[in-house]
Structures are given as C-alpha cells and as structure tokens.
Scaffold this motif. Structure first.
Motif, PDB file in Angstrom:
ATOM      1  N   HIS A  41      13.797 -11.154  66.920  1.00 39.11           N
ATOM      2  CA  HIS A  41      14.153 -10.454  65.688  1.00 39.11           C
ATOM      3  C   HIS A  41      15.537  -9.809  65.823  1.00 39.11           C
ATOM      4  CE1 HIS A  41       9.944 -10.942  64.555  1.00 39.11           C
ATOM      5  NE2 HIS A  41      10.302 -10.581  63.330  1.00 39.11           N
ATOM      6  N   VAL A  42      16.376 -10.065  64.858  1.00 32.48           N
ATOM      7  CA  VAL A  42      17.704  -9.443  64.778  1.00 32.48           C
ATOM      8  C   VAL A  42      17.785  -8.720  63.440  1.00 32.48           C
ATOM      9  CG1 VAL A  42      20.186  -9.816  64.728  1.00 32.48           C
ATOM     10  CG2 VAL A  42      18.738 -11.243  66.209  1.00 32.48           C
ATOM     11  N   ASP A  43      17.971  -7.401  63.502  1.00 33.09           N
ATOM     12  CA  ASP A  43      17.979  -6.586  62.276  1.00 33.09           C
ATOM     13  C   ASP A  43      16.713  -6.824  61.455  1.00 33.09           C
ATOM     14  OD1 ASP A  43      20.473  -5.543  62.934  1.00 33.09           O
ATOM     15  OD2 ASP A  43      21.524  -7.198  61.924  1.00 33.09           O
ATOM     16  N   SER A  44      15.577  -6.867  62.178  1.00 31.00           N
ATOM     17  CA  SER A  44      14.250  -7.033  61.566  1.00 31.00           C
ATOM     18  C   SER A  44      14.031  -8.393  60.924  1.00 31.00           C
ATOM     19  CB  SER A  44      13.982  -5.929  60.513  1.00 31.00           C
ATOM     20  OG  SER A  44      14.054  -4.654  61.118  1.00 31.00           O
ATOM     21  N   ILE A  45      14.931  -9.342  61.184  1.00 29.50           N
ATOM     22  CA  ILE A  45      14.780 -10.699  60.645  1.00 29.50           C
ATOM     23  C   ILE A  45      14.477 -11.654  61.800  1.00 29.50           C
ATOM     24  CG2 ILE A  45      15.927 -12.598  59.435  1.00 29.50           C
ATOM     25  CD1 ILE A  45      17.626 -10.487  58.015  1.00 29.50           C
ATOM     26  N   SER A  46      13.420 -12.438  61.644  1.00 28.81           N
ATOM     27  CA  SER A  46      13.023 -13.372  62.694  1.00 28.81           C
ATOM     28  C   SER A  46      13.998 -14.547  62.742  1.00 28.81           C
ATOM     29  CB  SER A  46      11.607 -13.882  62.444  1.00 28.81           C
ATOM     30  OG  SER A  46      11.221 -14.815  63.424  1.00 28.81           O
ATOM     31  N   THR A  47      14.488 -14.829  63.928  1.00 24.20           N
ATOM     32  CA  THR A  47      15.438 -15.930  64.093  1.00 24.20           C
ATOM     33  C   THR A  47      14.770 -17.222  64.521  1.00 24.20           C
ATOM     34  OG1 THR A  47      15.854 -15.281  66.396  1.00 24.20           O
ATOM     35  CG2 THR A  47      17.280 -14.330  64.700  1.00 24.20           C
ATOM     36  N   ARG A  48      13.492 -17.148  64.872  1.00 26.07           N
ATOM     37  CA  ARG A  48      12.757 -18.339  65.294  1.00 26.07           C
ATOM     38  C   ARG A  48      11.264 -18.034  65.194  1.00 26.07           C
ATOM     39  NH1 ARG A  48      15.072 -20.412  69.299  1.00 26.07           N
ATOM     40  NH2 ARG A  48      13.312 -21.601  70.098  1.00 26.07           N
ATOM     41  N   PRO A  49      10.416 -19.037  65.200  1.00 18.86           N
ATOM     42  CA  PRO A  49       8.981 -18.800  65.034  1.00 18.86           C
ATOM     43  C   PRO A  49       8.344 -18.201  66.295  1.00 18.86           C
ATOM     44  CG  PRO A  49       9.409 -21.136  65.378  1.00 18.86           C
ATOM     45  CD  PRO A  49      10.742 -20.485  65.238  1.00 18.86           C
ATOM     46  N   PRO A  50       7.154 -17.614  66.165  1.00 14.93           N
ATOM     47  CA  PRO A  50       6.441 -17.078  67.326  1.00 14.93           C
ATOM     48  C   PRO A  50       6.216 -18.162  68.380  1.00 14.93           C
ATOM     49  CG  PRO A  50       5.393 -16.361  65.292  1.00 14.93           C
ATOM     50  CD  PRO A  50       6.414 -17.378  64.907  1.00 14.93           C
ATOM     51  N   HIS A  51       6.381 -17.797  69.638  1.00 13.02           N
ATOM     52  CA  HIS A  51       6.369 -18.808  70.697  1.00 13.02           C
ATOM     53  C   HIS A  51       4.991 -19.400  70.943  1.00 13.02           C
ATOM     54  CE1 HIS A  51       4.710 -15.561  73.051  1.00 13.02           C
ATOM     55  NE2 HIS A  51       4.698 -16.278  74.160  1.00 13.02           N
ATOM     56  N   LEU A  52       3.915 -18.714  70.538  1.00 14.83           N
ATOM     57  CA  LEU A  52       2.567 -19.247  70.745  1.00 14.83           C
ATOM     58  C   LEU A  52       2.028 -19.981  69.522  1.00 14.83           C
ATOM     59  CD1 LEU A  52       0.763 -16.342  72.690  1.00 14.83           C
ATOM     60  CD2 LEU A  52       1.769 -18.444  73.614  1.00 14.83           C
ATOM     61  N   GLN A  53       2.794 -20.004  68.441  1.00 18.75           N
ATOM     62  CA  GLN A  53       2.336 -20.649  67.205  1.00 18.75           C
ATOM     63  C   GLN A  53       2.643 -22.143  67.259  1.00 18.75           C
ATOM     64  OE1 GLN A  53       4.451 -20.156  63.329  1.00 18.75           O
ATOM     65  NE2 GLN A  53       2.623 -18.992  62.767  1.00 18.75           N
ATOM     66  N   THR A  54       1.639 -22.964  67.023  1.00 21.70           N
ATOM     67  CA  THR A  54       1.854 -24.408  67.024  1.00 21.70           C
ATOM     68  C   THR A  54       2.621 -24.832  65.770  1.00 21.70           C
ATOM     69  OG1 THR A  54      -0.346 -24.698  66.042  1.00 21.70           O
ATOM     70  CG2 THR A  54      -0.167 -24.928  68.437  1.00 21.70           C
ATOM     71  N   ALA A  55       3.405 -25.904  65.891  1.00 23.27           N
ATOM     72  CA  ALA A  55       4.320 -26.310  64.823  1.00 23.27           C
ATOM     73  C   ALA A  55       3.604 -26.701  63.539  1.00 23.27           C
ATOM     74  CB  ALA A  55       5.189 -27.476  65.309  1.00 23.27           C
ATOM     75  N   ASP A  56       2.373 -27.218  63.634  1.00 24.84           N
ATOM     76  CA  ASP A  56       1.678 -27.687  62.437  1.00 24.84           C
ATOM     77  C   ASP A  56       1.421 -26.574  61.436  1.00 24.84           C
ATOM     78  OD1 ASP A  56      -0.124 -26.798  64.543  1.00 24.84           O
ATOM     79  OD2 ASP A  56      -1.746 -27.332  63.186  1.00 24.84           O
ATOM     80  N   VAL A  57       1.333 -25.315  61.915  1.00 22.99           N
ATOM     81  CA  VAL A  57       1.106 -24.187  61.014  1.00 22.99           C
ATOM     82  C   VAL A  57       2.271 -24.025  60.048  1.00 22.99           C
ATOM     83  CG1 VAL A  57       0.776 -21.675  60.918  1.00 22.99           C
ATOM     84  CG2 VAL A  57      -0.338 -23.018  62.715  1.00 22.99           C
ATOM     85  N   ARG A  58       3.468 -24.413  60.462  1.00 19.94           N
ATOM     86  CA  ARG A  58       4.680 -24.230  59.650  1.00 19.94           C
ATOM     87  C   ARG A  58       5.068 -25.499  58.884  1.00 19.94           C
ATOM     88  NH1 ARG A  58       5.711 -22.338  64.813  1.00 19.94           N
ATOM     89  NH2 ARG A  58       7.090 -24.104  65.298  1.00 19.94           N
ATOM     90  N   MET A  59       4.257 -26.542  58.972  1.00 22.77           N
ATOM     91  CA  MET A  59       4.595 -27.822  58.348  1.00 22.77           C
ATOM     92  C   MET A  59       3.696 -28.108  57.160  1.00 22.77           C
ATOM     93  SD  MET A  59       4.827 -29.835  61.996  1.00 22.77           S
ATOM     94  CE  MET A  59       4.810 -31.482  61.293  1.00 22.77           C
ATOM     95  N   PRO A  60       4.153 -28.915  56.199  1.00 20.34           N
ATOM     96  CA  PRO A  60       3.251 -29.389  55.145  1.00 20.34           C
ATOM     97  C   PRO A  60       2.084 -30.148  55.787  1.00 20.34           C
ATOM     98  CG  PRO A  60       5.539 -29.973  54.654  1.00 20.34           C
ATOM     99  CD  PRO A  60       5.521 -29.481  56.059  1.00 20.34           C
ATOM    100  N   PHE A  61       0.901 -29.999  55.209  1.00 27.59           N
ATOM    101  CA  PHE A  61      -0.281 -30.590  55.844  1.00 27.59           C
ATOM    102  C   PHE A  61      -0.146 -32.102  56.002  1.00 27.59           C
ATOM    103  CE2 PHE A  61      -1.225 -31.082  51.356  1.00 27.59           C
ATOM    104  CZ  PHE A  61      -1.906 -32.283  51.282  1.00 27.59           C
ATOM    105  N   TRP A  62       0.539 -32.748  55.038  1.00 24.79           N
ATOM    106  CA  TRP A  62       0.664 -34.207  55.121  1.00 24.79           C
ATOM    107  C   TRP A  62       1.577 -34.621  56.269  1.00 24.79           C
ATOM    108  CZ3 TRP A  62       5.781 -35.320  54.494  1.00 24.79           C
ATOM    109  CH2 TRP A  62       6.549 -34.417  53.758  1.00 24.79           C
ATOM    110  N   LYS A  63       2.578 -33.789  56.556  1.00 26.43           N
ATOM    111  CA  LYS A  63       3.478 -34.106  57.661  1.00 26.43           C
ATOM    112  C   LYS A  63       2.822 -33.795  59.001  1.00 26.43           C
ATOM    113  CE  LYS A  63       8.247 -33.427  59.233  1.00 26.43           C
ATOM    114  NZ  LYS A  63       9.517 -32.700  58.989  1.00 26.43           N
ATOM    115  N   ALA A  64       2.091 -32.662  59.059  1.00 25.88           N
ATOM    116  CA  ALA A  64       1.410 -32.284  60.296  1.00 25.88           C
ATOM    117  C   ALA A  64       0.376 -33.326  60.700  1.00 25.88           C
ATOM    118  CB  ALA A  64       0.755 -30.921  60.131  1.00 25.88           C
TER     119      ALA A  64
END
Length: 557
Positions: free
Chosen positions: A497-520
């Motif tokens: 987090h830089v100035d309370s803004i996340s610069t990247r996703p949580p390191h333990l979160q799997t990528a499919d959570v952030r993807m459209p279901f059809w792509k995941a």
C-alpha cells in the motif's frame, strides 16, 4: 566526468537502500496494534482468538479486545489485553434464553423440513450488527484507536465491512471449513450443510442427491433472511453486500485439523490451524476432585454454554444414564449443567427411569445419588484428561470436539445446530463416537450407545481415539502458524500500500478471484478449441470432397 556520474549514482543508490532499511526498521520497531473482536457464542468463541493473540503479543503486538457490554470477562486470564472497546449493549438474559431455546429446536436440513429456525438463528446471532458496525467504524476513523490488524470470530460480519471500507487487513477464525464456500465435486451439496454424509466417497446416489436438493428447499427462507439483512444494513446506510464468492478475500483460519475435518483442496489464505487450545488449563477442584478419585469409570456429560435442552430431552438422558449405572458399565457420572439449562427442567417431577418414585429431578440434581455429580461448572479439560474418564456425552461444540480429541476420550453425541451437526458426523467418521438424534433418541438408545462405546468389543473406539489424539496434539502447534500468517499478511499489506492505495493484489489470494469466471475456467480457450475443431470437422471433409470432384472432372475431361 563519467567517474563522477558513476559515483553520484552509487551514492544515490546507497542512500535509497539506507532509506529502505530505515523504513523497514521503523516498521519493525513500531508497536503494532491487534484488535480482537468477538460478540457472540460465549467465551469458547473468544478463547482461540486470545491464544493466537497471546503469541502475537509475545512478538511485540499491542492487543485490544472489542466486544459487547458485560462480556469483557471473556478476556479473564489474558492479562496482556491492554484496552477494551464496548461495541454495543449486552443481550438481555431473557432475550438470550429465548434465542437459544429456538436454536435448540433447530432441525437438521432436510428436503421437507422447516428451514425457518436455521435462518432465525442466523438473524439472532447477527442482531447486534448495527451497534457493532457503528462502534467499529468509530474505532477505525480515529487514528489513535485504529488497529493495524483485526482478528475476529467468524460471526462478526461488521469486521468484513471494516476491511471493505477502511482497507484494514483481517483474519477470521472459523470452527470448521467455511459454510457455502470452497465447493468441491467430492463434497455433496452446500459445504457445511451436508446431510448424513461428509463426502461422496461412500455415499449412495440418494444421499448425494438429497444433499444437493436440500439447498433448493431452503431457498424461500434464505430469500427472506437476505431481504431482512439488506434492510438491517440499509438502516445504517450500507448498501454494499457482504462477500459471497466461493473463496474468501481475507485470511481465514480454521480451528480444526485434517483427520477430523474432511481433507480438501484449499487456497493459500484458508488454513487449518486447530485445535487452538491453551497450553495450561484449570485443575480439578472439589467436589469434582474427590468424585473422580473415588470412581473408576466416569462418564462426563456437558452440553455447552448455550444448548438449552427441553425437559423431555434431559429426562431421556437421565433415564439412559441410570440404566448405564445399573448395568455397571460405568460407576460415576459428572454432569455440568448451568443455571439457565436447569431452568428448563421440572424440578418437582419424579426423576425418570430407575430413579422413578425414589426422588425428584431436583433432589437428583442436589446429590440424591452418590454416583451422580451435577455441577454448574466443571474444569472440562481436567475431567477429560483424567484416566478415570471413559466417555464424553457432548453436543459437539467446536471447543468440546477439539478438547475431546486432544485428550483422547471417545464420545456419544447429541448435536443440535450449526457446526455441531457436521462435527457429529466428523467424529463418527473418525471412528471415535456414536451419534444420536436429539429429537428421536430413547433412553434405551442412549444406554446402548454408551455401553457399546465403553465396552468397545473390537477395540476400535479406543484405537481411533488414540489415533486422533496423536494427530490433534501435533496439529495443536499450528496456532503458532496462525500467528505467522497474520504477521505475513500484515507485512504484505503494509508494503503493497502506498498512500493507502494497493499497488498489487494480496500475496495469498489466488488469481482466479480477480478474473472473470469464464477466463478463470478457461471457457474462452475451450470455446476457441471447440471452434477450431468444428471448423476442422467441416473443412477437412469439404476439402476431401472438393479434391474428389476435381479428380473426377479431370478424368472425365
């Protein structure tokens, strides 16, 4: 000039590296604040949180506790708690009693059963949400009180709101793998609400079908519950829904261990860390101490803090235990039954079974039979750890299940609601218990089940109890892993987090959570392959026919 430029670059790099080191040192030296939150379920829901917090306190965290009024006593024995936050008024005793009586009437999910008690129970446990949400928001808005991390019981939905609104990292402690999350093809129905079976491995087709269909039967009551919850949240100006995906977006700690919990594939942010138990526990005191010393085969009976069995159910248990004593299967009973549970009994009525006509229920509770000891409270772990304790009759609450397996005591179970129903199946499948239906069991059913487990003609109950005890004691060290994960998630949160803004996703979160279901699920890739296959299926025969026609034309020409 080139040499001067290189020297300047090296000096700048060294300065930058030094600044980074200083920043890391400052973060490490800074006292990090951990807020423990528990609002319902009693002290058993709070104790695992404090055990993890105790480890983090030893590593430099400042620990504070947020709860409802008059529940500060849940932190007794954890002197490292430096501050208390009152999140709302205490639930009045008469309201609490009525709520837990309704919960005791809960029926296991079924195709044609009434699902209303299930969702009424959820609504009862979530009743404090407006006050808790408002109080936690005030804590988060104040820089002086804002925590660096929140460790919460799974019931407190307002903590999920704090993560969404203020970006604070959180960990939720669940007593089992989370309900309606982490679906698996080999686990039938809704995870956490299976009927009769935990996996499909040995289930019949009908059992698997029932587990799948019961969710449909619950839809009307589910919609009513969700409608009421939306209204409650809207009354506080919150229109955002709670997370409802198949995977959590926070650290989720499960206070069970595989072997009791069904082994399943989990994402990196869902970790079985149980049993989370204290290293020390209260010793036996009088009158339980003398009773245990003077009886060689003891059955311990306890139905937890909030299970309030009706008079008829308790009478059936009493009658069954009287028969057990008469047979000589056991020679002593210790029964922990608190005041609110005693209120449900007709103390003036004749005691049931072999006590009938000899004493009243009240006289039995007050010591009529020297082989039965009724107490308001018993040091449960000390009773279970004693070599004279041969059986535990339990409601299968999370704490009781973990303590029974840790101390290697087999059980007869009378589960009531929520995770208790699943825990009864877990204990059964682990080979350490026999389960009874709280609504239909008879005194004979109970005495026969107790006799079967204690006599143990094949030795399987004792063998499996020792097996589970060995696994449990090794797994109990994982509370330190829970503390490690909290520190890991906290460090990741701080530096991404830089100035309370996340610069990247949580390191333990799997990528499919952030993807459209059809792509995941690679549906677009499969669609391309299917299109290519379809085009090939048309093109190849067409080319063959075309060549065949051309050859004939040449031959005829």
């Amino acid at each position: 000039m080139a040499a001067d430029s290189l020297a300047d670059e090296l000096a700048a790099e060294k300065k930058k590296h030094h600044a980074t080191e200083v920043a890391v040192d400052v973060m490490i030296m800074k006292k990090k604040k951990l807020l423990v939150v528990a609002t319902a379920g009693g002290r058993p829901n709070a104790e695992p949180l404090f055990e993890i917090a105790k480890i983090l306190h030893a590593r430099g965290y400042v620990v504070e506790f947020a709860t409802l009024e008059s529940q500060e006593c849940w932190a007794n024995g954890y002197e490292f708690v430096s501050k208390f936050h009152i999140l709302g008024p205490a639930i009045q005793l008469d309201v609490e009693e009525a709520g837990y009586l309704r919960m005791t009437d809960w029926k296991a999910p079924s195709l044609f059963g009434d699902a209303r008690p299930i969702f009424d129970t959820k609504s009862f446990l979530e009743k404090s949400w407006p006050a808790v949400y408002s109080s936690l928001s005030a804590i988060m808005k104040d820089p002086e009180s804002r925590p660096d991390f929140i460790l919460s019981d799974y019931i407190v939905d307002a903590v999920l709101d704090m993560q969404a609104e203020y970006g604070v990292p959180i960990a939720m402690n669940w007593p089992q793998m989370p309900t309606n999350m982490l679906p698996a093809s080999y686990i039938p129905g809704t995870a956490g609400l299976q009927i009769g079976v935990l996996t499909s491995e040995h289930a019949t087709l009908w059992q698997r079908m029932k587990s799948e269909l019961v969710g449909l039967a619950m839809v009307p009551e589910l919609l009513r519950y969700l409608r009421n919850r939306r209204k409650m949240r809207a009354s506080m100006g919150v229109t955002r829904s709670l997370p409802n995906g198949p995977k959590p977006d926070n650290l989720l700690l499960v206070n069970l261990f595989f072997g009791l919990e069904v082994a399943k594939d989990t994402p990196p942010n869902v970790v079985a860390v149980g049993p989370v138990l204290a290293d020390d526990y209260p010793h036996l005191t009088e009158p339980a101490l003398s009773f245990v010393q003077n009886h060689k085969k003891i059955i311990y009976v306890a139905f937890g803090t909030h299970v309030l069995f009706r008079d008829d159910t308790v009478r059936r248990v009493m009658a069954g235990l009287a028969e057990v004593l008469h047979r000589g299967v056991a020679d002593g009973i210790i029964w922990a039954i608190r005041g609110m549970a005693r209120k449900q009994l007709d103390l003036a009525a004749d005691a049931p079974g072999r006590f009938n006509g000899k004493c009243t229920v009240g006289e039995l509770l007050n010591g009529y039979n020297p082989n039965m000891l009724f107490v308001d409270f018993a040091p449960q772990r000390a009773v279970l750890d004693h070599s004279h304790t041969c059986l535990f009759i339990s409601h299968c609450g999370a704490a009781s299940v973990n303590e029974a397996t840790f101390h290697g005591v087999p059980l007869v179970t009378l589960s009531v609601y929520f995770d208790q129903l699943q825990n009864a199946m877990r204990l059964r499948d682990a080979g350490v218990s026999l389960g009874l239906d709280k609504d239909t069991f008879t005194a004979d059913d109970l005495s026969n089940a107790v006799t079967q487990v204690i006599d143990d003609p094949t030795g399987s109950f004792q063998r499996n109890s020792k097996r589970m005890q060995a696994i449990s004691r090794i797994a109990s060290k994982r509370k330190h892993l829970a503390a490690d994960l909290i520190e890991e998630v906290h460090a990741d949160h701080e530096w991404r987090h830089v100035d309370s803004i996340s610069t990247r996703p949580p390191h333990l979160q799997t990528a499919d959570v952030r993807m459209p279901f059809w792509k995941a699920r690679n549906w677009d890739l499969y669609a391309c392959f299917a299109l290519l296959a379809g085009m090939s299926a048309v093109a190849i025969p067409a080319a063959f026919l075309y060549n065949l026609v051309r050859r004939r034309e040449k031959k005829d020409g």
